[in-house]
Design an enzyme around this catalytic site. Structure first.
Site, PDB file in Angstrom:
ATOM      1  N   GLU A 142       0.898  -1.150   0.000  1.00 33.03           N
ATOM      2  CA  GLU A 142       0.000   0.000   0.000  1.00 33.03           C
ATOM      3  C   GLU A 142       0.933   1.196   0.000  1.00 33.03           C
TER       4      GLU A 142
ATOM      5  N   THR B 104      11.553   3.003   0.349  1.00 30.19           N
ATOM      6  CA  THR B 104      11.344   4.428   0.100  1.00 30.19           C
ATOM      7  C   THR B 104      12.253   5.308   0.951  1.00 30.19           C
ATOM      8  N   ASP B 105      12.493   6.530   0.484  1.00 30.61           N
ATOM      9  CA  ASP B 105      13.265   7.493   1.288  1.00 30.61           C
ATOM     10  C   ASP B 105      12.459   8.013   2.478  1.00 30.61           C
ATOM     11  N   GLU B 106      11.122   7.758   2.474  1.00 30.43           N
ATOM     12  CA  GLU B 106      10.292   8.311   3.556  1.00 30.43           C
ATOM     13  C   GLU B 106      10.623   7.697   4.915  1.00 30.43           C
TER      14      GLU B 106
ATOM     15  N   LYS C 202       6.701   0.885   6.032  1.00 31.53           N
ATOM     16  CA  LYS C 202       7.833   0.562   5.149  1.00 31.53           C
ATOM     17  C   LYS C 202       9.112   0.410   5.984  1.00 31.53           C
TER      18      LYS C 202
ATOM     19  N   ASN D   6      10.828  10.106  -4.832  1.00 28.58           N
ATOM     20  CA  ASN D   6       9.544  10.131  -5.564  1.00 28.58           C
ATOM     21  C   ASN D   6       9.708   9.819  -7.045  1.00 28.58           C
ATOM     22  N   ASN D   7       8.979   8.815  -7.506  1.00 23.98           N
ATOM     23  CA  ASN D   7       8.980   8.435  -8.926  1.00 23.98           C
ATOM     24  C   ASN D   7       7.843   9.132  -9.660  1.00 23.98           C
TER      25      ASN D   7
ATOM     26  N   PRO E 294      -5.459  20.782  -6.121  1.00 26.93           N
ATOM     27  CA  PRO E 294      -5.386  20.920  -4.655  1.00 26.93           C
ATOM     28  C   PRO E 294      -3.947  20.868  -4.138  1.00 26.93           C
TER      29      PRO E 294
ATOM     30  N   ARG F  88      10.351  17.534  -2.901  1.00 25.07           N
ATOM     31  CA  ARG F  88      10.581  16.115  -3.164  1.00 25.07           C
ATOM     32  C   ARG F  88      11.698  15.998  -4.193  1.00 25.07           C
TER      33      ARG F  88
ATOM     34  N   PRO G 115      -1.777  16.011   7.396  1.00 24.57           N
ATOM     35  CA  PRO G 115      -1.255  15.958   8.768  1.00 24.57           C
ATOM     36  C   PRO G 115       0.151  15.352   8.785  1.00 24.57           C
ATOM     37  N   GLY G 116       1.061  15.998   9.522  1.00 18.11           N
ATOM     38  CA  GLY G 116       2.429  15.477   9.650  1.00 18.11           C
ATOM     39  C   GLY G 116       3.221  15.533   8.355  1.00 18.11           C
ATOM     40  N   HIS G 117       2.825  16.404   7.447  1.00 21.02           N
ATOM     41  CA  HIS G 117       3.421  16.487   6.098  1.00 21.02           C
ATOM     42  C   HIS G 117       4.941  16.704   6.164  1.00 21.02           C
TER      43      HIS G 117
HETATM   44  P1  NAD Z   1       1.363   1.116  -6.313  1.00 21.18           P
HETATM   45  O1  NAD Z   1       0.428   1.440  -5.208  1.00 21.18           O
HETATM   46  O2  NAD Z   1       1.203   1.791  -7.628  1.00 21.18           O
HETATM   47  O3  NAD Z   1       1.336  -0.463  -6.611  1.00 21.18           O
HETATM   48  C1  NAD Z   1       1.301  -1.413  -5.586  1.00 21.18           C
HETATM   49  C2  NAD Z   1       0.924  -2.746  -6.210  1.00 21.18           C
HETATM   50  O4  NAD Z   1       0.932  -3.739  -5.152  1.00 21.18           O
HETATM   51  C3  NAD Z   1      -0.478  -2.775  -6.828  1.00 21.18           C
HETATM   52  O5  NAD Z   1      -0.439  -3.402  -8.088  1.00 21.18           O
HETATM   53  C4  NAD Z   1      -1.294  -3.593  -5.846  1.00 21.18           C
HETATM   54  O6  NAD Z   1      -2.363  -4.312  -6.469  1.00 21.18           O
HETATM   55  C5  NAD Z   1      -0.240  -4.541  -5.291  1.00 21.18           C
HETATM   56  N1  NAD Z   1      -0.590  -5.069  -3.960  1.00 21.18           N
HETATM   57  C6  NAD Z   1      -1.025  -4.367  -2.889  1.00 21.18           C
HETATM   58  N2  NAD Z   1      -1.267  -5.215  -1.863  1.00 21.18           N
HETATM   59  C7  NAD Z   1      -0.948  -6.471  -2.305  1.00 21.18           C
HETATM   60  C8  NAD Z   1      -0.979  -7.760  -1.709  1.00 21.18           C
HETATM   61  N3  NAD Z   1      -1.374  -7.923  -0.437  1.00 21.18           N
HETATM   62  N4  NAD Z   1      -0.594  -8.817  -2.441  1.00 21.18           N
HETATM   63  C9  NAD Z   1      -0.180  -8.657  -3.737  1.00 21.18           C
HETATM   64  N5  NAD Z   1      -0.149  -7.463  -4.350  1.00 21.18           N
HETATM   65  C10 NAD Z   1      -0.531  -6.381  -3.646  1.00 21.18           C
HETATM   66  O7  NAD Z   1       2.824   1.364  -5.725  1.00 21.18           O
HETATM   67  P2  NAD Z   1       4.142   1.902  -6.460  1.00 21.18           P
HETATM   68  O8  NAD Z   1       4.126   3.382  -6.431  1.00 21.18           O
HETATM   69  O9  NAD Z   1       4.299   1.157  -7.711  1.00 21.18           O
HETATM   70  O10 NAD Z   1       5.243   1.427  -5.402  1.00 21.18           O
HETATM   71  C11 NAD Z   1       5.857   0.139  -5.523  1.00 21.18           C
HETATM   72  C12 NAD Z   1       6.857  -0.020  -4.392  1.00 21.18           C
HETATM   73  O11 NAD Z   1       7.839   1.022  -4.466  1.00 21.18           O
HETATM   74  C13 NAD Z   1       6.231   0.104  -3.005  1.00 21.18           C
HETATM   75  O12 NAD Z   1       6.839  -0.831  -2.155  1.00 21.18           O
HETATM   76  C14 NAD Z   1       6.577   1.527  -2.570  1.00 21.18           C
HETATM   77  O13 NAD Z   1       6.673   1.614  -1.167  1.00 21.18           O
HETATM   78  C15 NAD Z   1       7.916   1.719  -3.235  1.00 21.18           C
HETATM   79  N6  NAD Z   1       8.296   3.097  -3.588  1.00 21.18           N
HETATM   80  C16 NAD Z   1       7.433   3.894  -4.305  1.00 21.18           C
HETATM   81  C17 NAD Z   1       7.848   5.170  -4.698  1.00 21.18           C
HETATM   82  C18 NAD Z   1       6.951   6.080  -5.522  1.00 21.18           C
HETATM   83  O14 NAD Z   1       7.296   7.237  -5.754  1.00 21.18           O
HETATM   84  N7  NAD Z   1       5.801   5.600  -6.008  1.00 21.18           N
HETATM   85  C19 NAD Z   1       9.119   5.630  -4.345  1.00 21.18           C
HETATM   86  C20 NAD Z   1       9.953   4.795  -3.598  1.00 21.18           C
HETATM   87  C21 NAD Z   1       9.526   3.528  -3.239  1.00 21.18           C
HETATM   88  O1  DAU Z   2       9.393   9.602  -1.467  1.00 21.06           O
HETATM   89  C1  DAU Z   2       8.926   8.382  -1.976  1.00 21.06           C
HETATM   90  C2  DAU Z   2       7.435   8.303  -1.791  1.00 21.06           C
HETATM   91  O2  DAU Z   2       6.869   9.201  -2.748  1.00 21.06           O
HETATM   92  C3  DAU Z   2       6.870   6.906  -1.980  1.00 21.06           C
HETATM   93  O3  DAU Z   2       7.384   6.058  -0.984  1.00 21.06           O
HETATM   94  C4  DAU Z   2       5.338   6.929  -1.900  1.00 21.06           C
HETATM   95  O4  DAU Z   2       4.820   5.634  -2.168  1.00 21.06           O
HETATM   96  C5  DAU Z   2       4.831   7.903  -2.948  1.00 21.06           C
HETATM   97  O5  DAU Z   2       3.423   7.998  -2.862  1.00 21.06           O
HETATM   98  C6  DAU Z   2       5.462   9.286  -2.738  1.00 21.06           C
HETATM   99  O6  DAU Z   2       5.001   9.880  -1.500  1.00 21.06           O
HETATM  100  P1  DAU Z   2       4.616  11.439  -1.405  1.00 21.06           P
HETATM  101  O7  DAU Z   2       3.714  11.626  -0.252  1.00 21.06           O
HETATM  102  O8  DAU Z   2       5.815  12.292  -1.489  1.00 21.06           O
HETATM  103  O9  DAU Z   2       3.829  11.577  -2.832  1.00 21.06           O
HETATM  104  P2  DAU Z   2       2.467  12.306  -3.223  1.00 21.06           P
HETATM  105  O10 DAU Z   2       2.390  12.246  -4.708  1.00 21.06           O
HETATM  106  O11 DAU Z   2       1.304  11.823  -2.443  1.00 21.06           O
HETATM  107  O12 DAU Z   2       2.750  13.813  -2.796  1.00 21.06           O
HETATM  108  C7  DAU Z   2       3.858  14.533  -3.314  1.00 21.06           C
HETATM  109  C8  DAU Z   2       3.829  15.929  -2.702  1.00 21.06           C
HETATM  110  O13 DAU Z   2       2.680  16.631  -3.187  1.00 21.06           O
HETATM  111  C9  DAU Z   2       3.689  15.919  -1.192  1.00 21.06           C
HETATM  112  O14 DAU Z   2       4.439  17.002  -0.655  1.00 21.06           O
HETATM  113  C10 DAU Z   2       2.207  16.147  -0.956  1.00 21.06           C
HETATM  114  C11 DAU Z   2       1.808  17.027  -2.123  1.00 21.06           C
HETATM  115  N1  DAU Z   2       0.408  16.870  -2.604  1.00 21.06           N
HETATM  116  C12 DAU Z   2      -0.045  15.627  -2.925  1.00 21.06           C
HETATM  117  C13 DAU Z   2      -1.325  15.419  -3.351  1.00 21.06           C
HETATM  118  C14 DAU Z   2      -1.842  14.029  -3.683  1.00 21.06           C
HETATM  119  C15 DAU Z   2      -0.403  17.977  -2.750  1.00 21.06           C
HETATM  120  O15 DAU Z   2       0.011  19.134  -2.488  1.00 21.06           O
HETATM  121  N2  DAU Z   2      -1.700  17.776  -3.183  1.00 21.06           N
HETATM  122  C16 DAU Z   2      -2.203  16.554  -3.474  1.00 21.06           C
HETATM  123  O16 DAU Z   2      -3.406  16.445  -3.838  1.00 21.06           O
END
Ligand code: NAD
Ligand code: DAU
Length: 367
Positions: free
Chosen positions: A82, A130-132, A160, A185-186, A211, A220, A302-304
């Site tokens: 998640e 993740t870096d978080e 995580k 962040n990807n 928003p 990020r 919250p806690g941003h």
């Molecule tokens: P995502 O939410 O897009 O995809 C998650 C996938 O996991 C989905 O396909 C979902 O169906 C599957 N999944 C969830 N619960 C499952 C379960 N119980 N069993 C099997 N499959 C399940 O996530 P993402 O953005 O692709 O992130 C992938 C990984 O990379 C995560 O571990 C995340 O923490 C990490 N990550 C993400 C980012 C980012 O910027 N998105 C950055 C750094 C690390």
């Molecule tokens: O840093 C890696 C992480 O990056 C991953 O581990 C997470 O899975 C991924 O979701 C992402 O987390 P962030 O919280 O940084 O990503 P998000 O896209 O939710 O938000 C990016 C920034 O934008 C953050 O500062 C919150 C802000 N934001 C986000 C949303 C959805 C807004 O200002 N408005 C919004 O509606």
């Protein structure tokens, strides 16, 4: 090689599948994904001799054990999670179940697989993190290193962090050959439109409010998703078991600057392709207006966390990691992908997506 890819129908997992098939076409990939709201079968290729999709849960240890054995897996690449911070604030329990218990079950299945002697020489469990987990930086703080103490601030980050600790412990205690990457962040194709960049793109195209949390100055470090996939490949192929590698893009930007750039790119695309105005008539760019006027400041998360930044020196030195995409080229590619793949993003914005948007941003935000 035979790879088992958990969460392969999600954003990064599906990009990893496309990337790996391109650079290693002879390898066999098995995706295990529960297809939650974030998982989409349409993000993946059709099945063929080198690609199998299994609809199932990472918490199903018996299923994972069977897949490892049946497919003689040499790399388990663990993406499933998640992943959305805002959802973790609304409903933390699912995050603990999937991210902690799910990782535990995978580790146990992998440990049994290795102990039974069935795993091939050089088997690897790679954990995508993740870096978080490192918490939040002040404006002058140095970027996160692999030795930065963990200080997770959201339920997502805490789950995580816990999963990282389990992976580390399974190496230390049982000798499981693991590597971990902690990435920033990807962004890129197949990104679910709940996260900042795809949400803003879809809202710009529909002429809906953008928003922005708080003052919009949270920072990020943005990385094009294929560069993340390259970093993971480096860790799998060249990483030392038991080691952690930070992956980042060296692209620290405040959120408002990212939104500004997206608006500019959309205006440029509309100017170059007159058919876009017909396809997206509600977009301000359709009649020459700047979509940045749609920015609406909303209550902060919250806690941003204020700022993330990654020091990827270790990955450069030990894995030969080097991002190829600049932020300008990566965002341009991403904008084009969303303009060309309306069918994909329209299909994933289903009823459950609309409910999330309405409950998180208020009823007026969904349509
Ligand atoms: P995502 O939410 O897009 O995809 C998650 C996938 O996991 C989905 O396909 C979902 O169906 C599957 N999944 C969830 N619960 C499952 C379960 N119980 N069993 C099997 N499959 C399940 O996530 P993402 O953005 O692709 O992130 C992938 C990984 O990379 C995560 O571990 C995340 O923490 C990490 N990550 C993400 C980012 C980012 O910027 N998105 C950055 C750094 C690390
Ligand atoms: O840093 C890696 C992480 O990056 C991953 O581990 C997470 O899975 C991924 O979701 C992402 O987390 P962030 O919280 O940084 O990503 P998000 O896209 O939710 O938000 C990016 C920034 O934008 C953050 O500062 C919150 C802000 N934001 C986000 C949303 C959805 C807004 O200002 N408005 C919004 O509606």
């Amino acid at each position: 090689m035979n790879l088992l890819i958990t969460g392969g129908a999600g954003f990064i997992g599906s990009n990893f599948v496309h990337y790996w098939r391109e650079v290693h076409p002879a390898d066999r990939l098995v995706v295990l994904d529960a297809l939650t709201y974030a998982g989409n079968r349409s993000s993946l290729p059709q099945e063929d001799a080198n690609f199998l999709f299994v609809h199932g849960d990472i918490r199903d240890r018996a299923l994972v054990g069977k897949l490892l054995n049946d497919h003689h897996i040499s790399v388990l690449a663990h993406f499933a999670a998640e992943s959305h911070v805002d959802r973790s604030i609304h409903s933390p329990e699912t995050f603990l179940d999937t991210n902690i218990t799910g990782t535990l079950r995978l580790l146990e299945a992998a440990r049994e697989y290795v102990a039974s002697g069935a795993a091939p020489e050089g088997f690897r469990f790679h954990h995508v993190s993740t870096d978080e987990v490192y918490g939040s930086l002040g404006p002058e703080d140095p970027a996160f290193e692999e030795t930065t103490p963990y200080a997770p601030n959201s339920p997502y980050a805490a789950s995580k962090a816990a999963s990282d600790h389990l992976v580390r412990a399974w190496h230390h205690t049982y000798g499981l050959p693991v590597t971990i990457t902690n990435c920033s962040n990807n962004y890129g194709p197949y990104h679910f439109p709940e996260k900042l960049i795809p949400l803003m793109l879809v809202n710009i195209l529909h002429g809906r409010p953008l928003p922005v949390y708080g003052d919009g100055m949270n920072v990020r470090d943005w990385l094009y998703v294929t560069d993340h996939c390259r970093g993971i490949e480096g860790a799998i192929r060249h990483g030392t078991p038991g080691e952690v590698y930070n992956i980042g893009g060296n692209n620290e930007r405040p959120n408002k600057e990212i939104i500004r750039t997206l608006c500019t790119l959309i205006v440029e695309e509309f100017a170059a392709h007159p058919d876009l105005a017909r396809r997206f008539p509600a977009c301000p760019a359709a009649d020459g207006r700047d979509p940045f006027g749609l920015v609406t400041h909303v209550t902060d998360r919250p806690g941003h966390d204020r700022r993330y930044a990654i020091n990827a020196e270790k990955a450069r030195r030990e894995l030969g990691y080097e991002p190829k995409e600049s932020l300008a080229s990566g965002l341009k590619k991403t904008v084009r992908w969303y303009l060309e793949n309306e069918t994909w993003w329209k299909a994933v914005m289903d009823g459950s997506y609309q409910n999330w948007i309405a409950s998180h941003y208020g009823d007026g935000a969904a349509s």
